[in-house]
Design a protein around this motif. Structure first.
Motif, PDB file in Angstrom:
ATOM      1  N   GLU E 213       0.824  -1.209   0.000  1.00 40.19           N
ATOM      2  CA  GLU E 213       0.000   0.000   0.000  1.00 40.19           C
ATOM      3  C   GLU E 213       0.853   1.252   0.000  1.00 40.19           C
ATOM      4  O   GLU E 213       2.045   1.206   0.240  1.00 40.19           O
ATOM      5  CB  GLU E 213      -0.864   0.023   1.263  1.00 40.19           C
ATOM      6  N   ASP E 214       0.153   2.359  -0.181  1.00 43.64           N
ATOM      7  CA  ASP E 214       0.767   3.683  -0.123  1.00 43.64           C
ATOM      8  C   ASP E 214       0.707   4.127   1.339  1.00 43.64           C
ATOM      9  O   ASP E 214      -0.371   4.459   1.844  1.00 43.64           O
ATOM     10  CB  ASP E 214      -0.091   4.595  -1.020  1.00 43.64           C
ATOM     11  N   LEU E 215       1.836   4.066   2.030  1.00 44.67           N
ATOM     12  CA  LEU E 215       1.824   4.259   3.481  1.00 44.67           C
ATOM     13  C   LEU E 215       2.627   5.493   3.899  1.00 44.67           C
ATOM     14  O   LEU E 215       3.322   6.101   3.077  1.00 44.67           O
ATOM     15  CB  LEU E 215       2.413   3.008   4.146  1.00 44.67           C
ATOM     16  N   THR E 216       2.522   5.824   5.176  1.00 46.33           N
ATOM     17  CA  THR E 216       3.300   6.956   5.667  1.00 46.33           C
ATOM     18  C   THR E 216       4.320   6.499   6.701  1.00 46.33           C
ATOM     19  O   THR E 216       4.199   5.453   7.311  1.00 46.33           O
ATOM     20  CB  THR E 216       2.403   8.019   6.337  1.00 46.33           C
ATOM     21  N   GLY E 217       5.327   7.320   6.845  1.00 48.27           N
ATOM     22  CA  GLY E 217       6.383   7.095   7.820  1.00 48.27           C
ATOM     23  C   GLY E 217       6.991   8.461   8.088  1.00 48.27           C
ATOM     24  O   GLY E 217       6.539   9.464   7.506  1.00 48.27           O
ATOM     25  N   PRO E 218       8.010   8.506   8.927  1.00 48.18           N
ATOM     26  CA  PRO E 218       8.600   9.808   9.238  1.00 48.18           C
ATOM     27  C   PRO E 218       9.095  10.538   7.982  1.00 48.18           C
ATOM     28  O   PRO E 218       9.186  11.761   7.976  1.00 48.18           O
ATOM     29  CB  PRO E 218       9.780   9.451  10.160  1.00 48.18           C
ATOM     30  N   TRP E 219       9.410   9.795   6.941  1.00 42.34           N
ATOM     31  CA  TRP E 219       9.989  10.399   5.732  1.00 42.34           C
ATOM     32  C   TRP E 219       8.978  11.212   4.913  1.00 42.34           C
ATOM     33  O   TRP E 219       9.374  12.033   4.113  1.00 42.34           O
ATOM     34  CB  TRP E 219      10.610   9.308   4.861  1.00 42.34           C
ATOM     35  N   ASN E 220       7.674  10.916   5.063  1.00 41.98           N
ATOM     36  CA  ASN E 220       6.711  11.669   4.252  1.00 41.98           C
ATOM     37  C   ASN E 220       5.613  12.282   5.111  1.00 41.98           C
ATOM     38  O   ASN E 220       4.580  12.692   4.603  1.00 41.98           O
ATOM     39  CB  ASN E 220       6.122  10.788   3.137  1.00 41.98           C
ATOM     40  N   SER E 221       5.847  12.351   6.408  1.00 44.02           N
ATOM     41  CA  SER E 221       4.822  12.963   7.253  1.00 44.02           C
ATOM     42  C   SER E 221       5.441  13.865   8.318  1.00 44.02           C
ATOM     43  O   SER E 221       4.737  14.366   9.176  1.00 44.02           O
ATOM     44  CB  SER E 221       3.985  11.864   7.923  1.00 44.02           C
ATOM     45  N   GLY E 222       6.727  14.076   8.263  1.00 37.38           N
ATOM     46  CA  GLY E 222       7.394  14.877   9.283  1.00 37.38           C
ATOM     47  C   GLY E 222       7.203  16.376   9.031  1.00 37.38           C
ATOM     48  O   GLY E 222       6.709  16.792   7.974  1.00 37.38           O
ATOM     49  N   ASP E 223       7.625  17.145   9.979  1.00 37.82           N
ATOM     50  CA  ASP E 223       7.560  18.609   9.859  1.00 37.82           C
ATOM     51  C   ASP E 223       8.382  19.084   8.672  1.00 37.82           C
ATOM     52  O   ASP E 223       9.505  18.615   8.468  1.00 37.82           O
ATOM     53  CB  ASP E 223       8.177  19.258  11.116  1.00 37.82           C
TER      54      ASP E 223
END
Lengths: 257, 257, 257, 257, 257, 257
Positions: E213-223
């Motif tokens: 799936e298309d997921l999130t992690g610190p790399w695409n959801s951080g400040d």
């Protein structure tokens, strides 16, 4: 110019084909010390060689090795052919069955593609010949190992023939090197630095776990040899190694003959 | 068995040696599409081949390429020889002077060692022949480029001869392929899946910065072809591609001929 | 620009994983004629190509091959996964277990790392296309062999799909080559030397141990062909092969299109 | 599945083509640390990866690197194109002109063919990510060097874009590694042997000719570190390094995630 | 200068020799992530290094790795020795028996010759150190896998020792990197382009067959991170990426330290 | 175990750095016949060797070659350092500047990565020694060529020292081979077939364009030699080459000593 005669140099007869042994045979077809390496090393040295008699020698033997390449390739092909059945193929070597359909290719017994990095063509006749002596010795021992692992009579006869010829060639290259009439320690034109050339550095010392020891032999106990013990530990350092006269006067003398 | 005749297949005459051009010539000596690659690809296919007429063809041309290897090697050697002078050597290629003393080696024009990874020996006659047609076309265009960069008359004559023979060989391989009498789209025995084989996937779309466009040609506009637009974007997914009868009945039929 | 959609182009279903077959599958992942080789050969030809329609074709198929690379990689990964158990791992291939932990890598079925030496990117459109036809033929026969050695239904379906697409691509490249409207024997601009191009050299003669013979086919018996028998033995030597007008007038015409 | 859009990710504008610089650019096209290496290392790790979020990350960046490969290839092609003239060609690199007709190929700036030996795909997620951080750092410094040697504004803009993205990716991989929440010194499952892990071996001693010295840093002067001086000279030998409990209980845990 | 002491750094004891495992051990002798690679990567970085303290560190660890190479080579030799019997030899690996007579060679567990293409010597200290951290992590996980596949107590003890030292070295290189006091995102001197560096490109979308799936992690959801969705599909194109001041003022600052 | 002393074995002094010559020097650092090849060939033979005195010899010289590797690497680094300026870098070799920042790497003078394919480790002591004699001869002539192309006094002194040591080592290996007391034609245990070993095949005949001729030397005119003229043309074929007693009785005797 080359001409090809369809008859093989040695009649190849195979009793029961053995694909696993066929794979081993590839070592002498497309391996580092195999027939292609020999054929190309000598023939290319021959193209570069300016000593007409040695050029003839190099072309004679280079051409014979091409005929050997054909013999070993035909022999390997006979052993690999039954690999058409999937089970055998998988057991031996998938690449031979999947990528080559059971035919021979210029690969060694582990599937590495042949490379000209195997060749030694330094372009100085006396050095070329030393390389060829070493190459024939390697080829001889490899054939001997193959014979030791082979039970098929026809295959062993072919391998015995090919092995025999390596000794023939090794002797010819040794005779050619002797025939140059050079001091066996004189390579090229620039002489080594006198005292330094006679120092033997004892760089490995102590006693090992398997009984390795610091031993002597003709190389560190002969006349005129000075042993330098553990030069690194003594911070033994050398300077000014070029005697004034050491440089050759003509540039480029050490080119191919 | 091979025999070597000392006369070259083409008389090599060089006016003014040009080490830089000698280096370029190595591309056809030890390069990916050079004479060694041709000689070995055809000769090894010949060892594997079970169609007696094509085996003869492969050995004829494989042997001729060995004679070409000798011509191009001798030509390159003539151009490289003046590299004995340090300045020239450094300008062209240090390895040739330092490691090989101005002799030829099985390297391409950038110094890469020849490798059997260049060869295509798939072990299925009709595929072998297609590879050989492609190989001859590559060799032809490489000789043409060398001719365009060469001013020496004798060198150009030799290159023109070698280039001509590539066309001779390409035609022979094309005739042999036609002579097999096979459907040009039938490779091996297992047929492709009917509908899927006629779908053209348009996987690259839009307009590029340099005017690239989504265009048509016989491949996506001919009779019987269905164009599938941007299959990835439509998440176009295929399943059950093997028709029940597609498997060949005899295992291993698709081995070398 | 590229975009990736997570759905595979073909649904991969594996019944019982078979690490040994997983290893064979690597031949089409990181092998000489596998999907990476196809994807990169066409895409790089596409970057170099100046014929806009063929550039589109090359990018379409180059991109499809990337999707195939993903399918075959996923399939191989499924078969290799059980190699976590030591016994299986050792049986198949230590490198896959020891160095890669049971994952796929860009290696062929014998563990050789993929190299760009496999690619043929000669930079002349009609030659590029001939290489691509040959490449698709090699890929087709390799998939057929894999199918013949495979018992798992889901795996065979995926291989059948991939094999089918190679025929689709081979036909497209053949149509593109025909579409150029060139004489099939005319590669580049410099014509071959008239008489010499029609000579067939019979360089391999005699009768072999396995019944090999000197035979005829369309290549040495057609109209206009002159057979030169055993040119080496006759010391048949050619000179002055360049007709005065043979040189192309514009330098560099034979560059990539 | 992949889809290709003809527009480049970055508009490439070249003022005066510079074939010599085009050759340098190949370092990032087909070189050890170039865009192909990045695209394939991440995409193949993605195929093997079992952590779904990291798999998505790997596929995102792997796909972006394919778009970069297209940008750098197009840029290099623009600079190499004028090599159609013989003089320029010879100056830069004969292979590019002779073998490839001025097109790009998967070679580095010295003509070495790209090889998968460049890739690091160890199959353990935390190790994969450390390799990717190192890979991005290498790519960044290589782009910086290319920018420093380039005077063409449009080329420098493209290189600045590509260089910037390497930092974006390096940070993303660093964030992913941190996100695993592992002890930075814990690789895999088997712990190191307690005392031995804290010994620093001082294996290089003395003072060098250029002022090299035996110095201290955090690695040999921090808390808990024991320095073992010149272990070889003291014949310092270790035995029984495996504590009884050190072996992992499940075999094969350290496979790809 | 180097000195060799015959005692091994770790006492090697082998119960029952296991040629198959001996072959696996070659992965750490002549493999991509083995002891030779480590020894040479650090020692060559050491020759190039201009930071005197780090140079000392690199020489210390480079030298220790030479001692490890000797340990793993001796261990592999003990396991391979019984291969003198034909049956065992054939089972393990023909090359080891046929070409090397049961001795060790610089090959990996699949028989690939060691190549300097494995090394990462980028010539910028902070990048060198990141490569070394990644290299130690790879070596650690490889030793762990070998331990998991080994039942011989003495062999496992030796492997545990070697594995432990990789963690020692990894920590030392991490401490050295921290000790440079650099911003962890600053590689070299040219800064990345501000806004572009903070954009995360979501280039892989959708849902895969295995639940990807298309997921999130610190790399695409951080400040501070901006996500650009499917840039290819939006034909998102960037221009003018070089801020005027981005170029370093001194050419060539980014050389080895 | 190894220990490193920071002082070099030979004091390296460089007057005016010459990047072009620095590039040439890499031939002896990471080239086929350079110091790394020597160090590893002898040290690995040493690990395999069971003759304790020769094992000591191999470790002594293998270790000395490591010290030479350090000298030549330091010397090359001094010459390459000024390559920080773009113009110089481009002139010499872009890879050195772009990929390595002006540092040394394990590449030869044409940029080819070092490979263990260069090594000859056949695993039979008398053959190992012949390979080492040939290797030292190659290294000697390479140093001589470098000296001939060098004008810097300090550099020439260092090269003269390294060249001298090759002669020291060549003599030591010759003495060790003599010391084995073996018949120089007896490699391994299986004797060659008596009559066939004495036949010299004259496979290259006729007169060449450059005056090449069919000549005699000790190899085809000595006592006991039978010359077989043009065996291929006479379809001279050999069978039954294995005398009954030729097989060695113990399998595997021909393993490493």
């Amino acid at each position: 110019m080359y001409h090809h005669i369809k008859k093989l140099m040695f009649t190849v007869r195979v009793g029961a084909p053995d694909p696993r042994f066929g794979n081993m045979l590839l070592e002498q077809f497309g391996g580092a010390n195999g027939e292609l390496a020999a054929a190309l090393q000598y023939s290319i040295q021959g193209i570069n060689c300016e000593d007409m008699a040695c050029k003839d020698l190099l072309m004679d033997i280079g051409t014979e090795e091409l005929s050997h390449l054909e013999v070993i390739g035909t022999l390997a092909r006979m052993h690999l052919k039954p690999m058409k059945k999937a089970a055998d193929a998988a057991e031996c070597d998938p690449l031979i069955a999947i990528a080559g359909g059971g035919g021979v290719a210029l690969r060694d017994s582990q599937g590495n593609a042949w490379t000209a990095d195997y060749l030694k063509v330094p372009g100085e006749l006396s050095v070329d010949l030393r390389n060829n002596i070493a190459a024939e010795a390697r080829a001889k021992i490899t054939y001997e190992r193959l014979i030791n692992y082979c039970d098929d009579r026809g295959t062993r006869e072919a391998l015995q023939f090919l092995m025999t010829r390596e000794i023939t060639h090794m002797r010819a290259f040794m005779q050619a090197l002797d025939g140059l009439g050079q001091d066996p320690l004189a390579i090229g034109l620039i002489p080594p630095t006198p005292e330094i050339v006679d120092q033997y550095f004892n760089d490995s010392t102590g006693t090992g776990d398997q009984g390795e020891e610091d031993l002597t032999g003709p190389w560190n106990s002969g006349d005129g040899i000075t042993v330098v013990d553990s030069p690194a530990l003594r911070e033994y350092q050398i300077t000014h190694a070029t005697p004034k006269s050491a440089r050759t006067t003509e540039r480029g003398r050490t080119q191919p003959n």
